[in-house]
Design a protein around this motif. Structure first.
Motif, PDB file in Angstrom:
ATOM      1  N   GLU A 225      -6.413  28.643 -24.429  1.00 15.64           N
ATOM      2  CA  GLU A 225      -7.225  28.145 -25.538  1.00 15.64           C
ATOM      3  C   GLU A 225      -7.912  29.298 -26.269  1.00 15.64           C
ATOM      4  O   GLU A 225      -8.043  29.282 -27.500  1.00 15.64           O
ATOM      5  CB  GLU A 225      -8.290  27.173 -25.013  1.00 15.64           C
TER       6      GLU A 225
ATOM      7  N   ILE B 166     -16.094  31.874 -24.972  1.00 16.71           N
ATOM      8  CA  ILE B 166     -15.127  31.506 -23.934  1.00 16.71           C
ATOM      9  C   ILE B 166     -15.942  31.116 -22.705  1.00 16.71           C
ATOM     10  O   ILE B 166     -16.494  31.968 -22.016  1.00 16.71           O
ATOM     11  CB  ILE B 166     -14.170  32.670 -23.603  1.00 16.71           C
ATOM     12  N   GLU B 167     -16.034  29.820 -22.456  1.00 13.24           N
ATOM     13  CA  GLU B 167     -16.896  29.301 -21.381  1.00 13.24           C
ATOM     14  C   GLU B 167     -16.409  27.919 -20.979  1.00 13.24           C
ATOM     15  O   GLU B 167     -16.234  27.050 -21.832  1.00 13.24           O
ATOM     16  CB  GLU B 167     -18.347  29.243 -21.852  1.00 13.24           C
ATOM     17  N   ASP B 168     -16.199  27.692 -19.678  1.00 12.95           N
ATOM     18  CA  ASP B 168     -15.636  26.418 -19.242  1.00 12.95           C
ATOM     19  C   ASP B 168     -16.688  25.398 -18.828  1.00 12.95           C
ATOM     20  O   ASP B 168     -16.356  24.229 -18.633  1.00 12.95           O
ATOM     21  CB  ASP B 168     -14.642  26.639 -18.094  1.00 12.95           C
ATOM     22  N   GLU B 169     -17.953  25.804 -18.684  1.00 11.96           N
ATOM     23  CA  GLU B 169     -19.002  24.854 -18.327  1.00 11.96           C
ATOM     24  C   GLU B 169     -19.668  24.334 -19.599  1.00 11.96           C
ATOM     25  O   GLU B 169     -20.274  25.102 -20.349  1.00 11.96           O
ATOM     26  CB  GLU B 169     -20.026  25.518 -17.415  1.00 11.96           C
TER      27      GLU B 169
ATOM     28  N   LEU C 150     -12.656  31.048 -15.564  1.00 13.47           N
ATOM     29  CA  LEU C 150     -12.444  29.941 -16.489  1.00 13.47           C
ATOM     30  C   LEU C 150     -11.904  28.698 -15.779  1.00 13.47           C
ATOM     31  O   LEU C 150     -11.586  28.716 -14.590  1.00 13.47           O
ATOM     32  CB  LEU C 150     -11.488  30.386 -17.596  1.00 13.47           C
ATOM     33  N   ALA C 151     -11.786  27.626 -16.540  1.00 12.41           N
ATOM     34  CA  ALA C 151     -11.529  26.298 -15.977  1.00 12.41           C
ATOM     35  C   ALA C 151     -10.223  26.207 -15.204  1.00 12.41           C
ATOM     36  O   ALA C 151     -10.135  25.506 -14.200  1.00 12.41           O
ATOM     37  CB  ALA C 151     -11.543  25.260 -17.096  1.00 12.41           C
ATOM     38  N   ASP C 152      -9.185  26.859 -15.663  1.00 13.92           N
ATOM     39  CA  ASP C 152      -7.882  26.757 -15.003  1.00 13.92           C
ATOM     40  C   ASP C 152      -7.652  27.886 -14.004  1.00 13.92           C
ATOM     41  O   ASP C 152      -6.519  28.217 -13.694  1.00 13.92           O
ATOM     42  CB  ASP C 152      -6.770  26.750 -16.052  1.00 13.92           C
TER      43      ASP C 152
ATOM     44  N   ARG D 103     -12.012  26.972 -23.195  1.00 11.60           N
ATOM     45  CA  ARG D 103     -12.273  26.767 -21.772  1.00 11.60           C
ATOM     46  C   ARG D 103     -11.260  27.483 -20.886  1.00 11.60           C
ATOM     47  O   ARG D 103     -11.492  27.645 -19.691  1.00 11.60           O
ATOM     48  CB  ARG D 103     -12.257  25.273 -21.439  1.00 11.60           C
ATOM     49  N   THR D 104     -10.134  27.909 -21.455  1.00 10.30           N
ATOM     50  CA  THR D 104      -9.084  28.558 -20.678  1.00 10.30           C
ATOM     51  C   THR D 104      -8.583  29.784 -21.428  1.00 10.30           C
ATOM     52  O   THR D 104      -8.862  29.978 -22.613  1.00 10.30           O
ATOM     53  CB  THR D 104      -7.892  27.615 -20.441  1.00 10.30           C
TER      54      THR D 104
ATOM     55  N   SER E 206     -17.807  35.960 -23.469  1.00  8.26           N
ATOM     56  CA  SER E 206     -16.871  35.362 -22.518  1.00  8.26           C
ATOM     57  C   SER E 206     -17.391  35.308 -21.089  1.00  8.26           C
ATOM     58  O   SER E 206     -17.945  36.282 -20.572  1.00  8.26           O
ATOM     59  CB  SER E 206     -15.559  36.153 -22.513  1.00  8.26           C
ATOM     60  N   ASP E 207     -17.184  34.147 -20.452  1.00 11.38           N
ATOM     61  CA  ASP E 207     -17.368  34.020 -19.016  1.00 11.38           C
ATOM     62  C   ASP E 207     -16.205  34.745 -18.333  1.00 11.38           C
ATOM     63  O   ASP E 207     -15.176  35.035 -18.955  1.00 11.38           O
ATOM     64  CB  ASP E 207     -17.382  32.530 -18.641  1.00 11.38           C
TER      65      ASP E 207
END
Length: 269
Positions: A179, A149-152, A198-200, A175-176, A194-195
């Motif tokens: 997801e 789980i990572e958005d970058e 996240l992106a959102d 990314r979210t 997991s980061d």
């Protein structure tokens, strides 16, 4: 001993205590057990602080005192009803003694080999052998499916590459929060990496907790640029926490140990 020196030592110990607690939890596989050993370490320093004062640095001295407590107790694991904890105990019995300690100190806590030798009261020449044994034995013992789980995108690609190199299958990258939940539902992972952000603007912690509501006993590794914010002692914390920017060695170590010793406790929002 003057008051200023006492204050300086107390301040140094307080600054490093969250990271000792992180190490203790990763070593024992249990937040409760790890914190008991950390508390016992502080009690031993209150009785006799010479080992901390005489160490190369207060941080090395703090971890050295922990290891004295840990070794005097026989480095035991709690006897737990939890399936993962029982599995971890079986795995631990097959490892070279002191190898996990050395690897955690080096790869997760960032100590160099001379510092590890001082902390563990070993010859420096033995430390590399312990590190090599830990990596070899853990990476050979367990393989599985890892969800990222990572958005970058660049960071996600690095993680996927590292995880694949040590023999694990990556089920996908989310990314979210949404997801992540959907990805886990399609294919149950054996490990989540997991980061936090996240992106959102959703939380990786929330995503993980949503997934764990569906599946029990999945170990989790969190990644964050601000680990001290999560190591407060105020709520359940991750046993494995990687600091950004991370190295390949940190990811390899954390993934191998979380898979191997998968009684990792996760955060709750």
């Amino acid at each position: 001993m003057n008051a200023s020196a006492t204050f300086d030592l107390t301040s140094a110990i307080a600054a490093d205590l969250p990271f000792l607690r992180r190490y203790a939890r990763a070593l024992t596989g249990s937040q409760d057990s790890g914190d008991r050993y950390a508390a016992a370490t502080l009690e031993s320093i209150l009785i006799e602080d010479t080992p901390v004062r005489e160490a190369t640095t207060p941080r090395i001295g703090l971890f050295h005192c922990f290891h004295r407590v840990w070794a005097s107790a026989g480095a035991p694991l709690d006897v737990e009803d939890d399936i993962l904890a029982r599995r971890a105990q079986v795995h631990m019995s097959g490892l070279t003694p002191n190898s996990r300690e050395a690897l955690l100190l080096h790869a997760i806590e960032g100590f160099d080999r001379p510092a590890i030798a001082e902390i563990m009261a070993h010859d420096e020449s033995d430390v590399q052998a312990l590190l090599d044994a830990a990596i070899r034995e853990m990476e050979a013992s367990v393989t599985g499916k890892v969800m990222v789980i990572e958005d970058e995108a660049i960071i996600a690609m690095d993680i996927v590459d590292i995880v694949g190199q040590i023999g694990h299958k990556v089920t996908g990258v989310a990314r979210t929060r949404r997801e992540a939940v959907e990805l886990a539902a399609r294919e149950r992972p054996d490990l989540i990496l997991s980061d936090i952000q996240l992106a959102d603007d959703s939380s990786g912690i929330d995503a993980v907790n949503d997934i764990l509501a569906q599946f029990d006993d999945i170990p989790v590794i969190f990644i964050t640029a601000f680990p001290e914010r999560l190591l407060t002692g105020d709520k359940p914390e991750p046993a494995f926490l990687i600091t950004k920017p991370f190295s390949e060695e940190q990811v390899r170590s954390a993934v191998s140990q979380a898979m191997f010793f998968s009684s990792t406790q996760t955060l709750h929002a």
